[in-house]
Enzyme design. Structure first.
Site, PDB file in Angstrom:
ATOM      1  N   GLN A   9       0.848  -1.211   0.000  1.00 62.59           N
ATOM      2  CA  GLN A   9       0.000   0.000   0.000  1.00 62.59           C
ATOM      3  C   GLN A   9       0.877   1.252   0.000  1.00 62.59           C
ATOM      4  O   GLN A   9       0.578   2.222  -0.701  1.00 62.59           O
ATOM      5  CB  GLN A   9      -0.915   0.028   1.232  1.00 62.59           C
ATOM      6  CG  GLN A   9      -2.102  -0.914   1.140  1.00 62.59           C
ATOM      7  CD  GLN A   9      -3.053  -0.755   2.313  1.00 62.59           C
ATOM      8  OE1 GLN A   9      -2.641  -0.532   3.454  1.00 62.59           O
ATOM      9  NE2 GLN A   9      -4.346  -0.905   2.054  1.00 62.59           N
ATOM     10  N   ASP A  49       3.870   0.641  12.156  1.00 62.14           N
ATOM     11  CA  ASP A  49       2.805   0.091  12.987  1.00 62.14           C
ATOM     12  C   ASP A  49       2.274   1.206  13.887  1.00 62.14           C
ATOM     13  O   ASP A  49       3.049   1.854  14.600  1.00 62.14           O
ATOM     14  CB  ASP A  49       3.369  -1.056  13.841  1.00 62.14           C
ATOM     15  CG  ASP A  49       2.282  -1.791  14.606  1.00 62.14           C
ATOM     16  OD1 ASP A  49       1.195  -1.212  14.844  1.00 62.14           O
ATOM     17  OD2 ASP A  49       2.515  -2.953  14.975  1.00 62.14           O
ATOM     18  N   ALA A  50       0.964   1.412  13.852  1.00 56.53           N
ATOM     19  CA  ALA A  50       0.361   2.504  14.617  1.00 56.53           C
ATOM     20  C   ALA A  50       0.567   2.354  16.116  1.00 56.53           C
ATOM     21  O   ALA A  50       0.446   3.329  16.858  1.00 56.53           O
ATOM     22  CB  ALA A  50      -1.135   2.571  14.311  1.00 56.53           C
ATOM     23  N   GLU A  54     -11.447   3.824   9.535  1.00 55.43           N
ATOM     24  CA  GLU A  54     -11.629   2.373   9.459  1.00 55.43           C
ATOM     25  C   GLU A  54     -10.314   1.611   9.464  1.00 55.43           C
ATOM     26  O   GLU A  54     -10.088   0.732   8.615  1.00 55.43           O
ATOM     27  CB  GLU A  54     -12.488   2.016   8.237  1.00 55.43           C
ATOM     28  CG  GLU A  54     -13.922   2.461   8.448  1.00 55.43           C
ATOM     29  CD  GLU A  54     -14.793   2.358   7.217  1.00 55.43           C
ATOM     30  OE1 GLU A  54     -14.529   1.496   6.369  1.00 55.43           O
ATOM     31  OE2 GLU A  54     -15.747   3.170   7.099  1.00 55.43           O
ATOM     32  N   HIS A 105      -8.321  -3.077  13.128  1.00 52.63           N
ATOM     33  CA  HIS A 105      -7.301  -4.099  12.806  1.00 52.63           C
ATOM     34  C   HIS A 105      -6.191  -4.161  13.861  1.00 52.63           C
ATOM     35  O   HIS A 105      -5.315  -5.011  13.770  1.00 52.63           O
ATOM     36  CB  HIS A 105      -6.602  -3.754  11.489  1.00 52.63           C
ATOM     37  CG  HIS A 105      -7.446  -3.875  10.265  1.00 52.63           C
ATOM     38  ND1 HIS A 105      -8.074  -5.043   9.900  1.00 52.63           N
ATOM     39  CD2 HIS A 105      -7.719  -2.985   9.283  1.00 52.63           C
ATOM     40  CE1 HIS A 105      -8.713  -4.846   8.754  1.00 52.63           C
ATOM     41  NE2 HIS A 105      -8.517  -3.614   8.365  1.00 52.63           N
TER      42      HIS A 105
HETATM   43  C1  LIG Z   1      -9.802  -0.564   5.676  1.00 52.83           C
HETATM   44  S1  LIG Z   1      -8.209   0.093   5.321  1.00 52.83           S
HETATM   45  C2  LIG Z   1      -8.558   1.834   5.393  1.00 52.83           C
HETATM   46  C3  LIG Z   1      -7.547   2.625   4.599  1.00 52.83           C
HETATM   47  C4  LIG Z   1      -7.784   4.125   4.538  1.00 52.83           C
HETATM   48  N1  LIG Z   1      -7.940   4.703   5.854  1.00 52.83           N
HETATM   49  C5  LIG Z   1      -8.980   4.448   3.692  1.00 52.83           C
HETATM   50  O1  LIG Z   1     -10.009   4.797   4.281  1.00 52.83           O
HETATM   51  O2  LIG Z   1      -8.886   4.359   2.469  1.00 52.83           O
HETATM   52  C6  LIG Z   1      -7.296  -0.222   6.828  1.00 52.83           C
HETATM   53  C7  LIG Z   1      -5.885   0.332   6.850  1.00 52.83           C
HETATM   54  O3  LIG Z   1      -5.309   0.151   8.149  1.00 52.83           O
HETATM   55  C8  LIG Z   1      -3.944  -0.187   7.994  1.00 52.83           C
HETATM   56  N2  LIG Z   1      -3.488  -0.858   9.222  1.00 52.83           N
HETATM   57  C9  LIG Z   1      -4.008  -1.955   9.780  1.00 52.83           C
HETATM   58  N3  LIG Z   1      -3.321  -2.283  10.906  1.00 52.83           N
HETATM   59  C10 LIG Z   1      -2.341  -1.347  11.051  1.00 52.83           C
HETATM   60  C11 LIG Z   1      -1.321  -1.113  12.001  1.00 52.83           C
HETATM   61  N4  LIG Z   1      -1.133  -1.931  13.060  1.00 52.83           N
HETATM   62  N5  LIG Z   1      -0.512  -0.044  11.826  1.00 52.83           N
HETATM   63  C12 LIG Z   1      -0.675   0.794  10.765  1.00 52.83           C
HETATM   64  N6  LIG Z   1      -1.625   0.623   9.839  1.00 52.83           N
HETATM   65  C13 LIG Z   1      -2.467  -0.431   9.963  1.00 52.83           C
HETATM   66  C14 LIG Z   1      -3.918  -1.053   6.754  1.00 52.83           C
HETATM   67  O4  LIG Z   1      -2.627  -1.140   6.200  1.00 52.83           O
HETATM   68  C15 LIG Z   1      -4.909  -0.287   5.865  1.00 52.83           C
HETATM   69  O5  LIG Z   1      -4.217   0.732   5.203  1.00 52.83           O
END
Ligand SMILES: C[S@@+](CC[C@H](N)C(=O)[O-])C[C@H]1O[C@@H](n2cnc3c(N)ncnc32)[C@H](O)[C@@H]1O
Length: 273
Positions: free
Chosen positions: A101, A124-125, A142, A146
């Site tokens: 991504q 990682d957030a 959203e 996760h």
């Molecule tokens: C459903 S997508 C939403 C993407 C974006 N916010 C949008 O609305 O188009 C979920 C996003 O959360 C990110 N994500 C999930 N777990 C994460 C983590 N631990 N740290 C950083 N990013 C994370 C994924 O890589 C993905 O980009």
């Protein structure tokens, strides 16, 4: 695909899931990876447009000005970041757990001439690679569902926000006990997308424990979750290839249309001055 490989951490699994999704042709989604938002009488508006509307409604709550520094937590393909940068003149830094991504988001931003205004980084957030107080605002569309430790994410967001800085986010939660006959549909969705539902009763206390002051909470389920699943069940089979390897139990948006208890909340909070 097997959604859960025990050798990997949850963030690593989620990263691989989104690497696979990135490989799909997502032109039809307009690049944003979230649900739409509709007024109750305009459900004919296409998902792509309604998804932009949700982005705008969230970004508006950040009161952004040109030059503000915004952190996009879980930025997907960077479409929301680009839109926010163009609309407000803010500088947006997006992070995501999927390396593919980040590569794609960077390519798209370059192609759109936005390189100076948005940037993307794999991170990682729960462990943000930024100094204290380096952002004026944060947005998480959203993505929080996760992340295995929401409170840790909020502690990190608080750390990197300046005093008075706001975060706006959407998250999924159970609006009430889920009836037994619908639980398996919810379980399948949570399993296939590696998500957890938030504990609605503990959300505000959790924000407080993380040092954030909650300012607004909206239940947007009826204007977001339900019409999105309705539209997806009519015309979206794009996810099929990602889950094909999963065998028998494959997530289907149509199964979720009547699950009234599966809710989405829009929350705004700020770091106290
Ligand atoms: C459903 S997508 C939403 C993407 C974006 N916010 C949008 O609305 O188009 C979920 C996003 O959360 C990110 N994500 C999930 N777990 C994460 C983590 N631990 N740290 C950083 N990013 C994370 C994924 O890589 C993905 O980009």
């Amino acid at each position: 695909m097997s959604a859960h490989d025990s050798a990997l951490s949850v963030p690593e699994e989620v990263g691989l899931l989104y690497d696979r999704l990135t490989a799909l042709d997502t032109e039809g989604t307009g690049g944003s990876l979230h649900l739409g938002f509709w007024d109750l009488d305009d459900t004919g508006v296409p998902l792509v447009e309604a998804a932009d509307r949700l982005t705008d409604m969230m970004a508006d709550r950040l009161l952004l000005r040109p030059g503000h520094r915004v952190l996009d937590v879980g930025c997907g393909l960077g479409q929301p970041a680009g839109r926010i940068a163009r609309r407000t003149g803010a500088h947006v830094t997006g992070i995501a757990i999927s390396r593919d991504q980040i590569t794609r988001a960077t390519e798209i931003a370059e192609a759109e001439g936005l390189s100076g205004q948005v940037e993307f980084q794999h991170a990682d957030a729960m462990e943000l690679p930024f100094p204290d107080e380096s952002f004026d605002a944060a947005i998480a569309i959203e993505s929080i569902f996760h992340m295995p430790d929401r409170e840790q994410v909020f502690r990190e967001v608080r750390r990197v926000l300046r005093p008075g800085g706001r975060i706006v986010l959407t998250d999924f939660f159970a609006r009430g006990p889920i009836p037994a006959d619908k639980q398996r549909h919810v379980d399948r969705l949570l399993r296939d997308f590696i998500m957890t539902l938030a504990d609605g009763d503990d959300y505000l206390p959790m924000l407080r424990r993380a040092g954030l002051r909650f300012t607004e909470l909206l239940d947007i389920t009826e204007q977001s979750v339900r019409p999105t699943f309705q539209q997806m069940s009519r015309d979206n089979d794009q996810l099929d290839p990602v889950f094909a390897e999963g065998g028998d139990a494959k997530f289907s948006p149509a199964d979720m249309v009547d699950v009234d208890e599966f809710g989405s909340a829009l929350l705004t909070a700020e770091k106290p001055r």
